[in-house]
Design a protein around this motif. Structure first.
Motif, PDB file in Angstrom:
ATOM      1  N   VAL A 145      -0.502   8.902  48.131  1.00 23.35           N
ATOM      2  CA  VAL A 145      -0.381  10.324  47.807  1.00 23.35           C
ATOM      3  C   VAL A 145       0.860  10.557  46.952  1.00 23.35           C
ATOM      4  N   ASP A 146       1.952   9.901  47.315  1.00 26.62           N
ATOM      5  CA  ASP A 146       3.200  10.012  46.558  1.00 26.62           C
ATOM      6  C   ASP A 146       2.975   9.635  45.096  1.00 26.62           C
ATOM      7  N   GLU A 147       2.273   8.545  44.880  1.00 32.73           N
ATOM      8  CA  GLU A 147       1.998   8.089  43.507  1.00 32.73           C
ATOM      9  C   GLU A 147       1.032   9.031  42.802  1.00 32.73           C
ATOM     10  N   LEU A 148       0.018   9.479  43.504  1.00 31.87           N
ATOM     11  CA  LEU A 148      -0.996  10.361  42.916  1.00 31.87           C
ATOM     12  C   LEU A 148      -0.373  11.658  42.398  1.00 31.87           C
ATOM     13  N   LEU A 149       0.634  12.157  43.106  1.00 30.77           N
ATOM     14  CA  LEU A 149       1.264  13.427  42.745  1.00 30.77           C
ATOM     15  C   LEU A 149       2.519  13.244  41.895  1.00 30.77           C
ATOM     16  N   SER A 150       2.857  11.995  41.558  1.00 32.04           N
ATOM     17  CA  SER A 150       4.014  11.687  40.699  1.00 32.04           C
ATOM     18  C   SER A 150       5.303  12.298  41.244  1.00 32.04           C
ATOM     19  N   LEU A 151       5.572  12.067  42.514  1.00 33.76           N
ATOM     20  CA  LEU A 151       6.728  12.675  43.153  1.00 33.76           C
ATOM     21  C   LEU A 151       7.993  11.861  42.873  1.00 33.76           C
ATOM     22  N   PRO A 152       9.095  12.512  42.496  1.00 31.24           N
ATOM     23  CA  PRO A 152      10.335  11.799  42.220  1.00 31.24           C
ATOM     24  C   PRO A 152      11.064  11.400  43.500  1.00 31.24           C
ATOM     25  N   LYS A 153      12.164  10.685  43.347  1.00 26.76           N
ATOM     26  CA  LYS A 153      13.026  10.340  44.476  1.00 26.76           C
ATOM     27  C   LYS A 153      13.443  11.617  45.201  1.00 26.76           C
ATOM     28  N   HIS A 154      13.544  11.525  46.517  1.00 28.76           N
ATOM     29  CA  HIS A 154      13.956  12.640  47.372  1.00 28.76           C
ATOM     30  C   HIS A 154      12.893  13.747  47.461  1.00 28.76           C
ATOM     31  N   VAL A 155      11.639  13.388  47.180  1.00 32.50           N
ATOM     32  CA  VAL A 155      10.499  14.290  47.425  1.00 32.50           C
ATOM     33  C   VAL A 155       9.421  13.478  48.129  1.00 32.50           C
ATOM     34  N   ILE A 156       8.926  13.984  49.253  1.00 31.96           N
ATOM     35  CA  ILE A 156       7.858  13.285  49.972  1.00 31.96           C
ATOM     36  C   ILE A 156       6.758  14.275  50.364  1.00 31.96           C
ATOM     37  N   PRO A 157       5.502  13.842  50.348  1.00 30.25           N
ATOM     38  CA  PRO A 157       4.397  14.707  50.785  1.00 30.25           C
ATOM     39  C   PRO A 157       4.345  14.758  52.312  1.00 30.25           C
ATOM     40  N   LEU A 158       4.334  15.956  52.870  1.00 32.02           N
ATOM     41  CA  LEU A 158       4.330  16.110  54.326  1.00 32.02           C
ATOM     42  C   LEU A 158       2.940  16.413  54.877  1.00 32.02           C
ATOM     43  N   PHE A 159       2.258  17.380  54.291  1.00 30.01           N
ATOM     44  CA  PHE A 159       0.930  17.788  54.773  1.00 30.01           C
ATOM     45  C   PHE A 159       0.269  18.648  53.705  1.00 30.01           C
ATOM     46  N   GLY A 160      -1.025  18.782  53.829  1.00 27.57           N
ATOM     47  CA  GLY A 160      -1.771  19.659  52.948  1.00 27.57           C
ATOM     48  C   GLY A 160      -2.248  20.892  53.681  1.00 27.57           C
ATOM     49  N   MET A 161      -2.797  21.826  52.917  1.00 26.72           N
ATOM     50  CA  MET A 161      -3.453  22.995  53.498  1.00 26.72           C
ATOM     51  C   MET A 161      -4.615  23.386  52.594  1.00 26.72           C
ATOM     52  N   VAL A 162      -5.812  23.416  53.155  1.00 23.65           N
ATOM     53  CA  VAL A 162      -6.965  23.914  52.414  1.00 23.65           C
ATOM     54  C   VAL A 162      -7.142  25.389  52.751  1.00 23.65           C
ATOM     55  N   VAL A 163      -7.513  26.163  51.722  1.00 25.47           N
ATOM     56  CA  VAL A 163      -7.677  27.606  51.868  1.00 25.47           C
ATOM     57  C   VAL A 163      -8.963  28.005  51.164  1.00 25.47           C
ATOM     58  N   GLY A 164      -9.661  28.979  51.699  1.00 29.46           N
ATOM     59  CA  GLY A 164     -10.853  29.467  51.022  1.00 29.46           C
ATOM     60  C   GLY A 164     -11.602  30.491  51.848  1.00 29.46           C
TER      61      GLY A 164
END
Length: 245
Positions: A145-164
């Motif tokens: 997920v980190d690679e997919l979203l191109s996140l830099p150092k000191h940024v990490i994916p925690l959770f998602g939220m779907v809405v609709g």
């Protein structure tokens, strides 16, 4: 009881949505609501990524094993973000900042800030007649997920939220009794309350319209904590510059 309290008490996770995308005004409203959440020391140590690329949504659905990560009105990914604090730092300043960037305190601050922002967005969405579901399973493959979203150092994916727009109205799942979560002045014992809650949740599982099963809350927790899961998260988090000290 006012409308805000009614919205909060009526919460249920929605996992099936109508084929209607959120419009830009709805997205902007939810992000604005998220931004008004409380934040520690005015750090606002989070970022929100809206995923609209269908290929990326499909890959995230594969990572999570949940089709509604692809089929929804909008997908948000909430990230802990300390990178923003480093943008204007020169090399010397950055080196002096590392002890704070990498300590457990600011890992907690960034995770809490992100969670507070997300819950503001969730409440706002439900007040607009939309449904939501948190997606913790993006951490099944956190590095991917980190690679997919191109996140830099000191940024990490925690959770998602779907809405609709909800395409279902599931039964509301019971919560632990107040006696098991709220104590005055000191921690209390509550085995009897857990026994009663186990009976309540067992009856809920037997009677609900989808996915009937024989289970209790404590049995779920025993299974969960006896089975190692996401054991790579610590290393990934530390490699991204969080929680190293």
């Amino acid at each position: 009881m006012n409308a805000t309290i009614e919205t909060l008490l009526n919460h249920r996770s929605i996992r099936s949505f109508k084929d209607t995308r959120l419009n830009q005004e709805q997205i902007d409203t939810l992000v604005a609501a998220a931004q008004q959440a409380s934040t520690s020391s005015y750090m606002m140590a989070y970022s929100i990524i809206g995923v609209t690329d269908e290929d990326k949504k499909a890959e995230l659905a594969d990572i999570t094993g949940q089709n509604y990560v692809k089929e929804n009105g909008h997908l948000f990914i909430f990230c802990a973000d300390l990178y923003r604090t480093t943008i204007k730092a020169d090399k010397k300043q950055y080196e002096e900042m590392l002890a704070n960037l990498e300590n457990s305190e600011h890992f907690l601050v960034s995770a809490i800030d992100a969670a507070l922002a997300a819950q503001n967005a969730a409440i706002a969405a439900e007040s607009m007649g939309l449904g939501i579901c948190y997606i913790g399973s993006i951490r099944n493959q956190m590095a991917r997920v980190d690679e997919l979203l191109s996140l830099p150092k000191h940024v990490i994916p925690l959770f998602g939220m779907v809405v609709g727009e909800p395409a279902q109205k599931p039964e509301q799942k019971p919560r632990l009794p107040k006696e098991a979560v709220y104590f005055e002045n000191e921690y209390s014992r509550y085995e009897e309350e857990l026994d009663t809650f186990n009976e309540t949740i067992a009856a809920y599982y037997r009677s609900r319209s989808n996915n009937n099963r024989q289970d209790s809350w404590t049995d779920q927790m025993l299974r969960r904590f006896q089975t190692p899961m996401r054991m790579d998260v610590t290393e990934i988090v530390q490699n991204k510059g969080f929680n190293k000290r």
